[in-house]
Design a protein around this motif. Structure first.
Motif, PDB file in Angstrom:
ATOM      1  N   ALA A  36       0.827  -1.207   0.000  1.00 47.13           N
ATOM      2  CA  ALA A  36       0.000   0.000   0.000  1.00 47.13           C
ATOM      3  C   ALA A  36       0.863   1.260   0.000  1.00 47.13           C
ATOM      4  O   ALA A  36       0.570   2.238  -0.704  1.00 47.13           O
ATOM      5  N   ARG A 155      -6.755   7.668   0.766  1.00 41.20           N
ATOM      6  CA  ARG A 155      -7.810   6.666   0.553  1.00 41.20           C
ATOM      7  C   ARG A 155      -8.182   6.562  -0.927  1.00 41.20           C
ATOM      8  O   ARG A 155      -8.388   5.460  -1.447  1.00 41.20           O
ATOM      9  N   LEU A 158      -5.425   4.655  -2.763  1.00 43.73           N
ATOM     10  CA  LEU A 158      -5.437   3.220  -2.467  1.00 43.73           C
ATOM     11  C   LEU A 158      -6.647   2.538  -3.093  1.00 43.73           C
ATOM     12  O   LEU A 158      -6.562   1.387  -3.533  1.00 43.73           O
TER      13      LEU A 158
END
Length: 212
Positions: A36, A155, A158
């Motif tokens: 990530a 966010r 990702l």
């Protein structure tokens, strides 16, 4: 006399604190959290604002095998041989007149003493520990933290895999695209039963005039 700035820097080094921020993702393994962070790095995200925090640390001891006399003797001989080679090469460096035969002798002597030491140690500790293992400290979960003002951006990156793709145009309400045939020679699918039928055009009236 030290300045307050130096004292503060020293305290940060001696007493590290947990990073603060907003959790954007949580993973079960460290490689997933690392992947990530790699996604954020490829998207030119300021990775110096990112931290990986492991929670619920656990000590895990994985048993790799059972100790036997042969395994102990072999491991002791290998350790002693490396030690003998080290001292033999060290002596050759400081004393170039020494031949390579001395290194071979040091290897054999070291292997013999290492084997003897391993067997004696195993004989003493055999009842208390009769297996080999590897100890690890792992976390139950790994959280990716970023600064609070960068949480939404992280966010989104990702969620999209790091690439900003244009959103597909939404179809018009009440319209369903027809299914495409699998092959150009296949006939198109029949319309559904509840689909509205086109109006039927009335047939033209027949001509009743007699022919000549």
């Amino acid at each position: 006399m030290s300045t307050p700035g130096q004292l503060n820097g020293r305290n940060r080094l001696l007493y590290p604190t947990l990073p603060r921020g907003e959790v954007v993702a949580t993973f079960e393994s460290y490689p997933q959290a690392q992947e990530a962070v790699d996604v954020l790095a490829r998207a030119d995200f300021p990775v110096d604002k990112v931290s990986i925090v492991g929670s619920d640390l656990k000590s895990v001891e994985r048993v790799t095998g059972k100790l036997t006399w042969g395994r102990v003797a072999l491991a002791g001989a290998a350790s002693g041989a490396w030690l003998g080679i080290f001292f033999g090469l060290l002596l050759i460096i400081f004393s170039p007149t020494v031949s390579l035969a001395f290194v071979l002798a040091a290897l054999l002597i070291g292997a013999g003493f290492g084997m003897l030491w391993g067997i004696v140690t195993y004989a003493v500790n055999r009842r208390r520990r009769d297996f080999t293992s590897v100890q690890q400290v792992i976390a139950t979960s790994y959280s990716v933290l970023v600064d609070s003002d960068l949480g939404n951006r992280a966010r989104n990156l990702l969620a999209g895999g790091g690439a900003q793709e244009p959103a597909a145009a939404a179809p018009a309400p009440g319209w369903t695209p027809p299914a495409q045939p699998q092959h150009p020679s296949d006939p198109p699918p029949a319309p559904p039963a509840d689909a509205p039928q086109p109006p039927v055009q009335p047939a033209p009236p027949a001509d009743d005039r007699p022919t000549a």
